[in-house]
Design an enzyme around this catalytic site. Structure first.
Site, short mmCIF file in Angstrom:
data_model
loop_
_atom_site.label_atom_id
_atom_site.label_comp_id
_atom_site.label_asym_id
_atom_site.label_seq_id
_atom_site.Cartn_x
_atom_site.Cartn_y
_atom_site.Cartn_z
N CYS A 82 22.70 31.10 46.06
CA CYS A 82 22.12 30.31 44.96
C CYS A 82 23.17 29.57 44.13
O CYS A 82 22.94 28.45 43.67
CB CYS A 82 21.24 31.18 44.08
SG CYS A 82 22.03 32.64 43.38
N ASP A 274 15.25 25.27 40.66
CA ASP A 274 15.42 26.62 41.18
C ASP A 274 15.76 26.60 42.68
O ASP A 274 14.96 26.14 43.48
CB ASP A 274 14.13 27.41 40.94
CG ASP A 274 14.24 28.87 41.32
OD1 ASP A 274 15.35 29.30 41.68
OD2 ASP A 274 13.23 29.58 41.24
N HIS A 276 15.96 29.14 44.67
CA HIS A 276 15.57 30.39 45.33
C HIS A 276 14.38 30.27 46.27
O HIS A 276 14.07 31.22 46.98
CB HIS A 276 15.29 31.47 44.27
CG HIS A 276 16.51 31.85 43.49
ND1 HIS A 276 16.88 31.21 42.33
CD2 HIS A 276 17.45 32.80 43.72
CE1 HIS A 276 17.99 31.75 41.86
NE2 HIS A 276 18.36 32.71 42.69
#
Length: 393
Positions: A82, A274, A276
């Site tokens: 990440c 994001d 993820h």
């Protein structure tokens, strides 16, 4: 994966309220409050303008199904990549600003810009793409980057510095701008607020152009650690203010072990992209008429978390197009440091030499600033108040 991410990052929210004030997104103010907008800001349809701006930012997420990294068996970066993805988003944004300008928005019913396609191809998931996760891991070995392991913002910034120096087959640098990592000593072990040294920035530009230009486009990366378990509250207003800089590229940060790319603020909210979500690897062709695959590089869900909940270990990015833009950045950064009550995020200085006497007449050095414009004038001055709040980078 989303449930796991929320356990680490915390539950994000997608609601946007006009009562919370206007939104600053990478240097642009979107007027969504009920009050009549004034000044030099984006007034075109408030919330709709923000949504279009947000969704035009490049999203880079976990991927699966790419060629194995190096001599490992890893064909995915799920659960560990990440921070690398967050850094890719920040650099991709710098490239978009450089090639297409801050006002660019991804077209819906029109052919895609070639420059936009070129940027996406740089971040493909193979060794053939200059800024792939494969090449980042190779470039960052000296800073502890390893397949399957999490990495911090400081090492990530230094990795980009290494990768940007590598030349392509034509002998050209892959990044069309100089890069300057603003921190302490080379080993990152000097405490206190980092110093943006004008002399060092000029040197980076000169090196990038092989001495052919006095100044070039510049990517500034400022890795910081602003507390122990959480960001010291005194820094929250300063972090919020950096999003008002026209040169803003946002923040690589999030929660421990769950990095995100923070691109905007609204009062106490931090809007982020994001990394993820897990997506299948895609191959972006050079065909501007067919946008197949590009949708996976954008997001219409505007998530936000409390700004004061982010990890104190982070990195702020800025893109300066030319010398005038850099001078404007220095001016705004100096004003922000003056408003910090002795605890700045970073300061600005003219020269690295502690003993050098700097003249107030700047006609010969072309900096555009007087020495008194910068608190803590020397880049080598280690005197920083409230240093107990800083950790060693």
């Amino acid at each position: 994966m989303r449930r796991f991410q929320e356990r680490v990052l915390g539950s994000s929210r997608t609601d946007i309220s006009s009562s919370d004030g206007d939104i600053w997104l990478l240097g642009v103010c979107h007027k969504i409050s009920q009050q009549e907008s004034t000044g030099d800001v984006d007034t075109s349809n408030g919330l709709a303008s923000f949504e279009q701006d947000f969704s035009s930012k490049i999203l880079v997420t976990y991927r699966k199904g790419f060629d194995a990294i190096g001599d490992t068996k890893y064909t995915s970066d799920v659960n560990w990549g990440c921070m690398l993805r967050s850094s890719q988003m920040l650099v991709a944004q710098a490239l978009l600003f450089h090639k297409l300008g801050r006002s660019w928005r991804k077209p819906i019913d029109k052919p895609l810009d070639k420059e936009y396609i070129d940027v996406l191809q740089l971040f493909g998931d193979s060794e053939a793409s200059a800024f792939s996760i494969h090449n980042l891991l190779q470039a960052g070995k000296g800073y502890g980057l390893a397949v399957g392991s999490w990495v911090g913002p400081y090492a990530m910034c230094r990795t980009w510095e290494v990768l940007a120096r590598k030349k392509n087959d034509l002998g050209e640098p892959p990044l069309p701008m100089a890069i300057y990592v603003v921190s302490g000593d080379e080993d990152g072990e000097r405490g206190g607020a980092p110093v943006v040294c004008i002399e060092d920035a000029s040197k980076r530009c000169s090196e990038f152009s092989s001495g052919l230009a006095a100044w070039t486009p510049l990517l500034l990366l400022v890795p910081l650690v602003l507390g122990l378990d959480k960001v010291n509250p005194r820094y929250i207003p300063l972090l919020r203010s950096t999003f008002k800089f026209p040169q803003s590229l946002g923040i690589m940060g999030g929660k421990p072990g769950a990095s995100t790319y923070i691109i905007g603020v609204q009062n106490e909210k931090a809007f982020y992209l994001d990394p993820h979500d897990v997506q299948q690897v895609v191959n972006i062709s050079g065909d501007t008429q067919e946008p197949t695959g590009t949708s996976s590089y954008h997001c219409n869900v505007m998530r936000h978390i409390p700004l004061d909940s982010i990890d104190p270990s982070l990195a702020i990015g800025f893109y300066c197009r030319d010398k005038d833009d850099f001078d404007d950045f220095c001016s705004q950064a100096s004003k922000l440091a003056e408003e910090s009550n002795g605890a700045p995020l970073f300061t600005v200085a003219k020269s690295r030499s502690f003993s050098k006497q700097v003249s107030n007449d700047v006609s010969g050095d072309n900096t555009g600033f007087q020495e008194e414009d910068f608190p803590g004038m020397d880049c080598g001055n280690d005197t920083v108040t409230n240093e107990d709040d800083w950790q060693l980078l």
